[in-house]
Scaffold this active site. Structure first.
Site, mmCIF file in Angstrom:
data_model
loop_
_atom_site.group_PDB
_atom_site.id
_atom_site.type_symbol
_atom_site.label_atom_id
_atom_site.label_comp_id
_atom_site.label_asym_id
_atom_site.label_seq_id
_atom_site.Cartn_x
_atom_site.Cartn_y
_atom_site.Cartn_z
ATOM 1 N N GLY A 1 1.163 -2.150 4.039
ATOM 2 C CA GLY A 1 1.677 -0.683 3.952
ATOM 3 C C GLY A 1 2.866 -0.625 4.835
ATOM 4 O O GLY A 1 3.987 -0.466 4.109
ATOM 5 N N MET B 1 -9.249 8.008 0.011
ATOM 6 C CA MET B 1 -9.974 8.227 1.319
ATOM 7 C C MET B 1 -10.311 9.692 0.904
ATOM 8 O O MET B 1 -9.897 10.526 0.357
ATOM 9 C CB MET B 1 -9.014 8.233 2.468
ATOM 10 C CG MET B 1 -8.475 6.952 2.635
ATOM 11 S SD MET B 1 -7.813 7.108 4.347
ATOM 12 C CE MET B 1 -6.722 5.520 4.259
ATOM 13 N N SER C 1 0.984 -1.156 -0.065
ATOM 14 C CA SER C 1 0.045 0.064 -0.127
ATOM 15 C C SER C 1 0.810 1.296 -0.025
ATOM 16 O O SER C 1 1.799 1.345 0.805
ATOM 17 C CB SER C 1 -0.869 -0.191 1.366
ATOM 18 O OG SER C 1 -1.429 1.402 1.356
ATOM 19 N N ASP D 1 -4.892 3.600 -1.810
ATOM 20 C CA ASP D 1 -5.969 3.851 -0.868
ATOM 21 C C ASP D 1 -6.481 5.324 -1.177
ATOM 22 O O ASP D 1 -5.621 6.182 -0.853
ATOM 23 C CB ASP D 1 -5.230 4.046 0.537
ATOM 24 C CG ASP D 1 -5.121 2.511 1.134
ATOM 25 O OD1 ASP D 1 -6.013 1.539 0.882
ATOM 26 O OD2 ASP D 1 -4.125 1.892 1.388
ATOM 27 N N MET E 1 -12.023 4.124 -0.420
ATOM 28 C CA MET E 1 -13.010 4.396 0.975
ATOM 29 C C MET E 1 -13.496 5.837 0.950
ATOM 30 O O MET E 1 -13.048 6.593 1.544
ATOM 31 C CB MET E 1 -11.540 4.432 2.065
ATOM 32 C CG MET E 1 -11.214 2.984 2.454
ATOM 33 S SD MET E 1 -9.458 3.065 3.154
ATOM 34 C CE MET E 1 -8.581 2.948 1.889
ATOM 35 N N HIS F 1 -8.378 0.841 -3.719
ATOM 36 C CA HIS F 1 -9.350 0.741 -2.537
ATOM 37 C C HIS F 1 -9.879 1.966 -2.503
ATOM 38 O O HIS F 1 -9.224 2.923 -1.793
ATOM 39 C CB HIS F 1 -8.525 0.200 -1.490
ATOM 40 C CG HIS F 1 -9.207 0.018 -0.145
ATOM 41 N ND1 HIS F 1 -8.620 -0.281 1.047
ATOM 42 C CD2 HIS F 1 -10.563 -0.138 0.019
ATOM 43 C CE1 HIS F 1 -9.479 -0.383 1.881
ATOM 44 N NE2 HIS F 1 -10.725 -0.292 1.268
ATOM 45 N N PHE G 1 -6.373 4.287 8.564
ATOM 46 C CA PHE G 1 -5.076 4.769 8.548
ATOM 47 C C PHE G 1 -4.095 3.648 8.638
ATOM 48 O O PHE G 1 -4.499 2.340 8.770
ATOM 49 C CB PHE G 1 -4.915 5.285 10.057
ATOM 50 C CG PHE G 1 -5.820 6.623 10.312
ATOM 51 C CD1 PHE G 1 -5.186 7.816 9.799
ATOM 52 C CD2 PHE G 1 -7.225 6.611 10.712
ATOM 53 C CE1 PHE G 1 -6.081 9.069 10.026
ATOM 54 C CE2 PHE G 1 -7.805 7.663 10.781
ATOM 55 C CZ PHE G 1 -7.379 8.823 10.340
ATOM 56 N N GLY G 2 -2.835 3.909 8.169
ATOM 57 C CA GLY G 2 -1.999 2.487 8.459
ATOM 58 C C GLY G 2 -1.392 2.352 9.630
ATOM 59 O O GLY G 2 -1.679 3.314 10.436
ATOM 60 N N GLY G 3 -0.673 1.391 9.785
ATOM 61 C CA GLY G 3 0.076 1.273 11.026
ATOM 62 C C GLY G 3 -0.649 0.751 11.908
ATOM 63 O O GLY G 3 -0.416 0.843 13.342
ATOM 64 N N MET H 1 -11.601 -6.203 5.505
ATOM 65 C CA MET H 1 -10.752 -5.452 6.252
ATOM 66 C C MET H 1 -10.178 -5.965 7.584
ATOM 67 O O MET H 1 -11.272 -6.516 8.235
ATOM 68 C CB MET H 1 -11.487 -4.103 6.589
ATOM 69 C CG MET H 1 -11.632 -2.947 5.274
ATOM 70 S SD MET H 1 -9.964 -2.827 4.263
ATOM 71 C CE MET H 1 -9.245 -1.785 5.646
ATOM 72 N N HIS I 1 -1.601 -1.292 -4.344
ATOM 73 C CA HIS I 1 -2.610 -0.957 -3.511
ATOM 74 C C HIS I 1 -2.754 0.669 -3.328
ATOM 75 O O HIS I 1 -1.940 1.155 -2.701
ATOM 76 C CB HIS I 1 -2.745 -1.769 -2.150
ATOM 77 C CG HIS I 1 -3.959 -1.614 -1.409
ATOM 78 N ND1 HIS I 1 -5.116 -2.410 -1.760
ATOM 79 C CD2 HIS I 1 -4.358 -0.956 -0.431
ATOM 80 C CE1 HIS I 1 -6.169 -2.285 -0.735
ATOM 81 N NE2 HIS I 1 -5.644 -1.222 0.034
ATOM 82 N N ASP J 1 -6.660 -6.581 4.423
ATOM 83 C CA ASP J 1 -5.906 -5.310 4.479
ATOM 84 C C ASP J 1 -6.152 -4.656 5.739
ATOM 85 O O ASP J 1 -6.829 -4.469 6.225
ATOM 86 C CB ASP J 1 -6.579 -4.476 3.488
ATOM 87 C CG ASP J 1 -5.981 -2.755 3.292
ATOM 88 O OD1 ASP J 1 -4.965 -2.693 3.761
ATOM 89 O OD2 ASP J 1 -6.926 -2.284 2.608
ATOM 90 N N GLY J 2 -4.880 -4.285 6.497
ATOM 91 C CA GLY J 2 -4.744 -3.847 7.510
ATOM 92 C C GLY J 2 -3.786 -4.562 8.576
ATOM 93 O O GLY J 2 -4.370 -5.695 8.930
ATOM 94 N N GLY J 3 -2.674 -4.189 8.959
ATOM 95 C CA GLY J 3 -2.044 -4.809 10.165
ATOM 96 C C GLY J 3 -1.614 -6.276 9.508
ATOM 97 O O GLY J 3 -1.049 -6.924 10.469
HETATM 98 C C1 DX5 Z 1 -6.139 1.427 5.794
HETATM 99 C C2 DX5 Z 1 -5.719 1.190 4.291
HETATM 100 C C3 DX5 Z 1 -4.639 0.010 4.341
HETATM 101 C C4 DX5 Z 1 -3.397 0.431 5.006
HETATM 102 C C5 DX5 Z 1 -2.601 -0.555 5.442
HETATM 103 O O1 DX5 Z 1 -7.410 1.964 5.846
HETATM 104 O O2 DX5 Z 1 -6.845 0.524 3.759
HETATM 105 O O3 DX5 Z 1 -4.403 -0.449 2.956
HETATM 106 O O4 DX5 Z 1 -2.444 1.358 3.933
HETATM 107 O O5 DX5 Z 1 -1.636 -0.225 6.191
HETATM 108 P P1 DX5 Z 1 -0.993 -1.361 7.244
HETATM 109 O O6 DX5 Z 1 -0.500 -2.414 6.212
HETATM 110 O O7 DX5 Z 1 0.181 -0.181 7.774
HETATM 111 O O8 DX5 Z 1 -1.893 -1.595 8.237
HETATM 112 ZN ZN ZN Z 2 -6.342 -0.204 1.651
#
Ligand code: DX5
Ligand code: ZN
Length: 221
Positions: free
Chosen positions: A195, A35, A8, A33, A66, A64, A141-143, A135, A31, A173-175
């Site tokens: 990400g 938003m 991502s 994102d 959002m 993706h 948010f990432g991380g 999800m 990927h 997707d996520g974590g």
């Molecule tokens: C969160 C995004 C993800 C995000 C994942 O809403 O959709 O794609 O970038 O980031 P990580 O891999 O750091 O959780």
């Molecule tokens: Zn995403």
């Protein structure tokens, strides 16, 4: 089952996106994102930036979205010629019509579910989709930390996809990291977004290979 890794760019350097894409040329797709600060409490990028990413990316784009009012906006992303467009079920009024419209415009059709959205109401429309995104964090948010509470849903989605005979990828997707990717793969996911686990390390290309190897081995177990 073949496992794919989609880094991502949310965790990449937004001032140097072309160079950041070049660092993940071993990935299966990138990927992206999108938003809108309405569907999620964060703002990233929109159509003009995605259009430029599409022009310079060494790998296919996996958008993706959002964003609210997916029925209106998602087809415009497909019109850019990107490989895959994923809208959120919670943001679409007519998901079947929308998925068909994305395919008609030449993109793969993906549909995403927030962590607390059940997959069961959508099982009859699996054949309309190329990808189901479960999800594994709240989008925005990432991380964030992987939510294990989503694992049973991934398992149910895998069983439904296999039972339906439809060819639908299951994306998480996520974590996703070296610590969590095997759990997601064992539950039945086959497309993994990462990400921070890719862009947060010195060698993103090596991180992609490592994650893919872990997922592949776990999927075979
Ligand atoms: C969160 C995004 C993800 C995000 C994942 O809403 O959709 O794609 O970038 O980031 P990580 O891999 O750091 O959780
Ligand atoms: Zn995403």
């Amino acid at each position: 089952m073949t496992c794919s890794i989609h880094p991502s760019i949310l965790s990449a350097d937004f001032v140097n996106l072309e160079a950041e894409l070049a660092r993940i040329s071993t990935a299966d797709a990138v990927h992206v994102d999108v938003m809108d600060n309405h569907f999620v409490p964060n703002l990233t990028l929109g159509l003009p930036v995605v259009q430029r990413l599409q022009a310079v990316s060494p790998v296919p784009l996996d958008a993706h979205l959002m964003i609210a009012d997916a029925d209106r906006w998602a087809p415009l992303y497909a019109d850019l010629g990107i490989a895959s467009v994923t809208f959120h079920a919670e943001a679409a009024t007519a998901p079947i019509k929308l998925a068909r419209e994305l395919r008609a415009r030449g993109s793969k059709a993906g549909m995403a579910l927030r962590p607390a959205t059940a997959v069961e109401p959508y099982l009859d429309m699996l054949a309309e989709l190329d990808m189901l995104l479960v999800m594994t964090v709240e989008p925005g948010f990432g991380g964030q930390s992987f939510l294990d509470v989503t694992l049973p849903k991934i398992r149910r989605a895998r069983a439904a996809v296999d039972g339906s005979g439809a060819k639908v990828a299951i994306q998480v997707d996520g974590g996703i990291s070296e610590a969590t990717i095997e759990r997601a793969a064992e539950a039945g996911a086959d497309v993994f977004v990462a990400g921070s686990a890719v862009y947060g390390v010195d060698d993103p290309g090596a991180a992609v290979e490592k994650l893919r190897g872990l997922a592949q081995a776990a999927a075979r177990r």
